[in-house]
Write an enzyme that holds these catalytic residues in place. Structure first.
Site, PDB file in Angstrom:
ATOM      1  N   LYS A   1       4.583   1.005   9.453  1.00 27.29           N
ATOM      2  CA  LYS A   1       4.696   2.257   8.696  1.00 27.29           C
ATOM      3  C   LYS A   1       4.087   3.415   9.469  1.00 27.29           C
ATOM      4  CE  LYS A   1       3.150   0.229   4.858  1.00 27.29           C
ATOM      5  NZ  LYS A   1       2.641   0.049   3.497  1.00 27.29           N
TER       6      LYS A   1
ATOM      7  N   GLU B   1       0.874  -1.169   0.000  1.00 27.52           N
ATOM      8  CA  GLU B   1       0.000   0.000   0.000  1.00 27.52           C
ATOM      9  C   GLU B   1       0.913   1.221   0.000  1.00 27.52           C
ATOM     10  OE1 GLU B   1      -2.716   0.348   3.313  1.00 27.52           O
ATOM     11  OE2 GLU B   1      -3.384   2.310   2.591  1.00 27.52           O
TER      12      GLU B   1
ATOM     13  N   ARG C   1       5.524 -12.540   9.803  1.00 28.93           N
ATOM     14  CA  ARG C   1       6.203 -11.311   9.416  1.00 28.93           C
ATOM     15  C   ARG C   1       7.519 -11.202  10.169  1.00 28.93           C
ATOM     16  NH1 ARG C   1       2.449  -7.499   9.134  1.00 28.93           N
ATOM     17  NH2 ARG C   1       3.737  -5.686   9.503  1.00 28.93           N
TER      18      ARG C   1
HETATM   19  P1  ATP Z   1       3.061  -2.198   8.097  1.00 30.45           P
HETATM   20  O1  ATP Z   1       2.376  -3.134   9.044  1.00 30.45           O
HETATM   21  O2  ATP Z   1       4.531  -2.071   8.288  1.00 30.45           O
HETATM   22  O3  ATP Z   1       2.401  -0.891   7.965  1.00 30.45           O
HETATM   23  P2  ATP Z   1       1.689  -3.353   5.900  1.00 30.45           P
HETATM   24  O4  ATP Z   1       1.507  -4.813   5.998  1.00 30.45           O
HETATM   25  O5  ATP Z   1       0.541  -2.476   6.161  1.00 30.45           O
HETATM   26  O6  ATP Z   1       2.971  -2.937   6.712  1.00 30.45           O
HETATM   27  P3  ATP Z   1       1.773  -3.320   3.069  1.00 30.45           P
HETATM   28  O7  ATP Z   1       2.158  -2.193   2.214  1.00 30.45           O
HETATM   29  O8  ATP Z   1       0.360  -3.748   3.084  1.00 30.45           O
HETATM   30  O9  ATP Z   1       2.274  -2.959   4.503  1.00 30.45           O
HETATM   31  O10 ATP Z   1       2.721  -4.563   2.810  1.00 30.45           O
HETATM   32  C1  ATP Z   1       3.000  -5.109   1.559  1.00 30.45           C
HETATM   33  C2  ATP Z   1       3.391  -6.543   1.737  1.00 30.45           C
HETATM   34  O11 ATP Z   1       4.504  -6.660   2.613  1.00 30.45           O
HETATM   35  C3  ATP Z   1       2.267  -7.339   2.361  1.00 30.45           C
HETATM   36  O12 ATP Z   1       2.139  -8.544   1.648  1.00 30.45           O
HETATM   37  C4  ATP Z   1       2.711  -7.555   3.774  1.00 30.45           C
HETATM   38  O13 ATP Z   1       2.196  -8.747   4.270  1.00 30.45           O
HETATM   39  C5  ATP Z   1       4.229  -7.576   3.632  1.00 30.45           C
HETATM   40  N1  ATP Z   1       4.856  -7.155   4.883  1.00 30.45           N
HETATM   41  C6  ATP Z   1       4.640  -6.005   5.565  1.00 30.45           C
HETATM   42  N2  ATP Z   1       5.347  -5.974   6.709  1.00 30.45           N
HETATM   43  C7  ATP Z   1       6.051  -7.138   6.741  1.00 30.45           C
HETATM   44  C8  ATP Z   1       6.971  -7.716   7.678  1.00 30.45           C
HETATM   45  N3  ATP Z   1       7.317  -7.092   8.800  1.00 30.45           N
HETATM   46  N4  ATP Z   1       7.487  -8.929   7.383  1.00 30.45           N
HETATM   47  C9  ATP Z   1       7.162  -9.565   6.242  1.00 30.45           C
HETATM   48  N5  ATP Z   1       6.308  -9.078   5.333  1.00 30.45           N
HETATM   49  C10 ATP Z   1       5.751  -7.884   5.566  1.00 30.45           C
HETATM   50 MG    MG Z   2      -1.222  -3.416   4.898  1.00 29.36          MG
END
Ligand code: ATP
Ligand code: MG
Length: 567
Positions: free
Chosen positions: A275, A39, A265
């Protein structure tokens, strides 16, 4: 350099096993199509790197495999072009290529709308007038079933009409939603008539004012995967209990149905990874920006001096599994040191200079001494380093009254200057406060290159730079951004920022580096002998060198490993 391939990655993790089995059984006609779906509401971090290496890695390892880069841009309030640009730059820098497969969820808004109309027609979705608060109250809890919305039994015609008018902008934000009609007493709360669309009169970075209803994650994500004909939709564990909904939507629409697979994760000690929290640090000025070298963002790591190879190796070592855990940041730094040790040219730099005058060295004489660029790389060659009567050494390499195990320079003691000569300290000059400001030494001309013909030994070798030839530099030393292994471990009423490390940045402004660094370009990495790995910062310009300490030489992870082996 290319990211590692399957040959190097011999032991298959559980996701790669699934993919291998699917290829064996021809489940997806032999296709392997994954996606990385960020995102665009912030910069990518090291956790995303895990997901990137997994998704792009699986595609690269399998014949004909493809990985899409897809922006999941369904929430216009938090998303910005700056983030889209940074994500593209970061995934590229990590060495991955999506070819022509760059997609935006917003390109599918029309199709998603049509599929929502289909669900309404099937009696599987309805327009609900409950407020957000009421919707929550009707939802029930883990132990209590929810209650049906009073709008749940609206006719198909009425739903179609209202939904169209929602889209046309007739209703204010939050006044209505489109919801799936599933089961308000379902044990999985995600299945209790989840919201599919909300009203939001907000301009979108790509679709502008065209839409004022926006799809929710669960509704959008499966459709995106289906439209792109993804085979393996890999996401993190928190989506495990969303999978029934992912499956439900696609089953109701009776369309192509990718398989969602969840993995744990990445969490790292001394690091926040959300984020939302990283944005707070940027907005509140706790760091200089998303690419501050203390940030766990890809751009921060890059600026700090990390190499893509170090990040690939880290992702390979941590592997992929189904259990949430926290990885020691020492492992990340260990992978970094391994790579930098192989690849970084060695140079000499003095961070806290102490002047040394070699009394018996001829005034005005300069010798060009040969120095090895990288003992780990026989092709890296040698360079010339100027030596003269006045030098700088590291302040901490001298002690006037050395304790027992201090083998470096002290009054009357002889040490080696790297690539140069043996020198003996003869005299110590102090200022009015009693602080040592200059040393007078003598050198032994017979020891040129660093060995004594008579076989006499010295106990230490110091790095140095010639005073008349050295370049001035600013050096930024970094420590963990947080003082606690778990930054979220806080006292009542405090938040993670109360654990910020006040000493995470130390600025040294009158460092001296050898003249071969005159044209060092931002991003170039070096080992400063005996000190650590350093990289030229973006703030560097001609005549004004700025270095970041990427990581010191001391490797706590190696110690941890040794201790584990002994057990
Ligand atoms: P955050 O929780 O840091 O805001 P998010 O999951 O909202 O991250 P996205 O932009 O939706 O961020 O993430 C894109 C991809 O990266 C998704 O498939 C998510 O599952 C993966 N991802 C995000 N954070 C991690 C992490 N700490 N370890 C592994 N994969 C991750
Ligand atoms: Mg997300």
């Amino acid at each position: 350099m290319k990211p590692p391939s399957k040959e190097e990655n011999t032991k298959l993790d559980f996701i790669r096993q699934i993919v291998a089995e699917d290829i064996r059984t021809n489940k997806w006609d032999g296709r392997v199509v994954t996606r990385f779906p960020p995102e665009p509401n912030g910069y990518l971090h090291i956790g995303h790197a895990k997901s990137i290496c997994l998704n792009f890695g699986i595609a690269a390892e399998n014949k004909g495999g493809v990985c899409h880069l897809r922006f999941d841009d369904t929430n216009p309030i938090k998303e910005e072009q700056e983030y889209i640009d940074s994500i593209i730059e970061d995934v590229r820098w990590l060495g991955w290529d999506w070819g022509e497969h760059l997609y935006y969820a917003s390109d599918y808004f029309e199709q998603m709308y049509e599929y929502a109309v289909q669900l309404i027609n099937k009696g599987k979705a309805y327009v609900c007038d409950l407020t957000a608060e009421q919707t929550r109250a009707y939802r029930g809890t883990l132990t209590e079933p929810g209650k049906d919305s009073p709008y749940r039994s609206r006719s198909v015609e009425e739903n179609l009409d209202l939904f169209e008018r929602m889209k046309a902008g007739e209703f204010p934000d939050g006044s209505r939603t489109l919801r799936a009609k599933i089961d308000m007493s379902h044990p999985n709360l995600n299945m209790r008539d989840p919201v599919m669309y909300r009203i939001l009169h907000a301009a979108h970075p790509r679709t502008g004012d065209k839409w004022c209803i926006y799809p929710m994650y669960d509704w959008a994500h499966g459709l995106e995967d289906y439209i792109e004909r993804i085979t393996h939709s890999i996401c993190t564990l928190e989506f495990e209990n969303h999978r029934p909904l992912y499956d439900w939507f696609l089953d109701q629409l009776e369309v192509y149905h990718p398989q969602q697979i969840e993995f744990a994760r990445l969490n790292l000690t001394y690091t926040v990874m959300s984020k939302r929290k990283l944005l707070q640090l940027v907005q509140q000025g706790n760091v200089s920006g998303w690419d501050d070298p203390r940030m766990p963002t890809i751009s921060g790591l890059r600026r700090r001096g990390y190499s893509p190879a170090a990040i690939w190796e880290f992702c390979r070592r941590i592997g992929v599994n189904k259990f949430n855990s926290t990885v020691d940041i020492a492992l990340l730094e260990h992978c970094l040191r391994e790579d930098l040790n192989r690849t970084s040219p060695r140079v000499m730099a003095v961070l806290r200079p102490l002047k040394v005058v070699i009394d018996n060295y001829p005034q005005g004489q300069v010798e060009e001494l040969e120095a090895i660029n990288n003992p780990e790389d026989s092709n890296a060659g040698t360079r010339k380093v100027p030596f003269s009567r006045e030098l700088y050494i590291e302040r901490e390499d001298f002690m006037e009254a050395p304790p027992k195990k201090f083998y470096r320079l002290a009054p009357g003691r002889e040490v080696r200057l790297r690539y140069a000569y043996f020198v003996t300290c003869k005299d110590v000059i102090k200022d009015e406060n009693g602080e040592v400001v200059e040393l007078h030494c003598t050198y032994d001309p017979a020891t040129r290159g660093g060995d004594a013909p008579d076989g006499r030994k010295v106990k230490s070798t110091l790095h140095w730079v010639s005073a008349g030839h050295a370049l001035e530099a600013q050096v930024r030393l970094y420590d963990h951004l947080f003082t606690k292994e778990n930054p979220d471990d806080t006292a009542e009423g405090e938040d993670f920022k109360s654990n910020l490390n006040p000493n995470s940045l130390e600025l040294l402004s009158s460092c001296k580096v050898e003249p071969s660094l005159a044209n060092a370009k931002p991003g170039s990495r070096y080992q400063f002998e005996r000190l650590g790995y350093f990289c030229v910062d973006l703030d560097s310009s001609d005549g004004k060198l700025v270095f970041n300490r990427t990581v010191s030489l001391r490797d706590p992870w190696a110690k941890i490993q040794k201790a584990q082996k002994k057990k």
